[in-house]
Scaffold this motif. Structure first.
Motif, mmCIF file in Angstrom:
data_model
loop_
_atom_site.group_PDB
_atom_site.id
_atom_site.type_symbol
_atom_site.label_atom_id
_atom_site.label_comp_id
_atom_site.label_asym_id
_atom_site.label_seq_id
_atom_site.Cartn_x
_atom_site.Cartn_y
_atom_site.Cartn_z
ATOM 1 N N CYS A 1 0.301 -1.663 0.466
ATOM 2 C CA CYS A 1 0.780 -0.758 -0.589
ATOM 3 C C CYS A 1 1.355 -1.536 -1.768
ATOM 4 O O CYS A 1 1.167 -1.137 -2.922
ATOM 5 C CB CYS A 1 1.813 0.213 -0.027
ATOM 6 S SG CYS A 1 1.105 1.449 1.073
ATOM 7 N N GLY A 2 2.054 -2.626 -1.488
ATOM 8 C CA GLY A 2 2.586 -3.469 -2.560
ATOM 9 C C GLY A 2 1.470 -4.014 -3.434
ATOM 10 O O GLY A 2 1.586 -4.075 -4.665
ATOM 11 N N TRP A 3 0.375 -4.384 -2.808
ATOM 12 C CA TRP A 3 -0.785 -4.905 -3.527
ATOM 13 C C TRP A 3 -1.484 -3.798 -4.321
ATOM 14 O O TRP A 3 -1.753 -3.952 -5.519
ATOM 15 C CB TRP A 3 -1.738 -5.552 -2.529
ATOM 16 C CG TRP A 3 -3.032 -6.035 -3.101
ATOM 17 C CD1 TRP A 3 -3.202 -6.961 -4.079
ATOM 18 C CD2 TRP A 3 -4.328 -5.609 -2.707
ATOM 19 N NE1 TRP A 3 -4.542 -7.154 -4.323
ATOM 20 C CE2 TRP A 3 -5.259 -6.335 -3.492
ATOM 21 C CE3 TRP A 3 -4.805 -4.706 -1.762
ATOM 22 C CZ2 TRP A 3 -6.639 -6.164 -3.356
ATOM 23 C CZ3 TRP A 3 -6.179 -4.543 -1.635
ATOM 24 C CH2 TRP A 3 -7.081 -5.272 -2.423
ATOM 25 N N GLU B 1 1.303 -6.432 -6.536
ATOM 26 C CA GLU B 1 1.853 -7.652 -5.942
ATOM 27 C C GLU B 1 0.710 -8.536 -5.458
ATOM 28 O O GLU B 1 -0.338 -8.044 -5.042
ATOM 29 C CB GLU B 1 2.796 -7.294 -4.789
ATOM 30 C CG GLU B 1 4.028 -6.546 -5.265
ATOM 31 C CD GLU B 1 4.981 -6.159 -4.145
ATOM 32 O OE1 GLU B 1 4.724 -6.516 -2.975
ATOM 33 O OE2 GLU B 1 5.981 -5.494 -4.449
ATOM 34 N N ALA B 2 0.930 -9.818 -5.528
ATOM 35 C CA ALA B 2 -0.122 -10.771 -5.163
ATOM 36 C C ALA B 2 -0.493 -10.638 -3.689
ATOM 37 O O ALA B 2 0.374 -10.559 -2.823
ATOM 38 C CB ALA B 2 0.348 -12.190 -5.457
ATOM 39 N N ALA C 1 -1.510 -16.349 2.419
ATOM 40 C CA ALA C 1 -0.370 -16.340 3.345
ATOM 41 C C ALA C 1 0.008 -14.911 3.726
ATOM 42 O O ALA C 1 0.322 -14.640 4.887
ATOM 43 C CB ALA C 1 0.823 -17.053 2.709
ATOM 44 N N LYS C 2 -0.013 -13.985 2.763
ATOM 45 C CA LYS C 2 0.306 -12.588 3.079
ATOM 46 C C LYS C 2 -0.769 -11.959 3.959
ATOM 47 O O LYS C 2 -0.451 -11.190 4.872
ATOM 48 C CB LYS C 2 0.491 -11.765 1.800
ATOM 49 C CG LYS C 2 1.822 -12.004 1.140
ATOM 50 C CD LYS C 2 2.039 -11.068 -0.030
ATOM 51 C CE LYS C 2 3.352 -11.388 -0.704
ATOM 52 N NZ LYS C 2 3.562 -10.596 -1.916
ATOM 53 N N LEU C 3 -2.021 -12.287 3.690
ATOM 54 C CA LEU C 3 -3.107 -11.767 4.536
ATOM 55 C C LEU C 3 -2.971 -12.270 5.972
ATOM 56 O O LEU C 3 -3.073 -11.491 6.929
ATOM 57 C CB LEU C 3 -4.468 -12.184 3.972
ATOM 58 C CG LEU C 3 -4.973 -11.390 2.774
ATOM 59 C CD1 LEU C 3 -6.201 -12.053 2.178
ATOM 60 C CD2 LEU C 3 -5.281 -9.967 3.181
ATOM 61 N N ILE C 4 -2.725 -13.550 6.105
ATOM 62 C CA ILE C 4 -2.573 -14.135 7.445
ATOM 63 C C ILE C 4 -1.318 -13.578 8.117
ATOM 64 O O ILE C 4 -1.352 -13.168 9.282
ATOM 65 C CB ILE C 4 -2.531 -15.675 7.370
ATOM 66 C CG1 ILE C 4 -3.898 -16.207 6.933
ATOM 67 C CG2 ILE C 4 -2.114 -16.282 8.708
ATOM 68 C CD1 ILE C 4 -3.904 -17.677 6.534
ATOM 69 N N GLY C 5 -0.208 -13.553 7.379
ATOM 70 C CA GLY C 5 1.040 -13.037 7.945
ATOM 71 C C GLY C 5 0.931 -11.584 8.358
ATOM 72 O O GLY C 5 1.367 -11.196 9.448
ATOM 73 N N GLY C 6 0.334 -10.760 7.499
ATOM 74 C CA GLY C 6 0.137 -9.351 7.840
ATOM 75 C C GLY C 6 -0.754 -9.186 9.056
ATOM 76 O O GLY C 6 -0.506 -8.341 9.915
#
Length: 139
Positions: free
Chosen positions: A109-111, A116-117, A121-126
């Motif tokens: 949703c932030g994206w 939001e970028a 790292a966010k893809l892997i972390g999510g």
């Protein structure tokens, strides 16, 4: 203190909430348990707002602000009703991790809504949060 400090405190209190709610919801209707919890939150939140004189800003809230705060409140209420029902039916060690799938949803949703970028790292972390929640919940 930074947002990270407050976020960690939030996690600690959320964990306490899950454990305490699991005990509190035993042998009572989950909707009643949610209503009791919500009543305590309302009294506590207004007590904090009054104690810190934050209530003076109520007249400065825009119509848009009111609408989105009300919608957020509805989302919170629905989340809590579902959470307490799940706690009344299942193990806290399974319910809480699935509830935390909201982390991955918020990243998306932030994206989508806030630009939001979406970094690797966010893809892997999510993905790890999602996988971890599912492994913990169903192991």
């Amino acid at each position: 203190m930074s947002w990270v400090f407050w976020a960690f405190l939030s996690a600690i209190f959320a964990a306490a909430t899950a454990v305490l709610a699991k005990v509190g919801v035993e042998k009572i209707d989950s909707n009643l348990a949610t209503a009791i919890r919500t009543s305590v939150v309302v009294v506590f939140a207004w007590g904090i707002a009054l104690a810190f004189d934050a209530h003076h800003g109520i007249g400065q809230i825009s119509r848009r602000g009111w609408i989105f705060l009300a919608l957020s409140g509805l989302g919170t209420g629905l989340s809590w009703l579902c959470y307490f029902r799940a706690l009344s039916l299942g193990p806290v060690s399974g319910v809480a991790p699935i509830d935390k799938l909201s982390v991955a949803i918020v990243i998306l949703c932030g994206w989508i809504f806030f630009g939001e970028a979406m970094t690797p790292a966010k893809l892997i972390g999510g993905g790890l949060v999602t996988a971890g929640a599912l492994v913990i919940a169903f192991a």
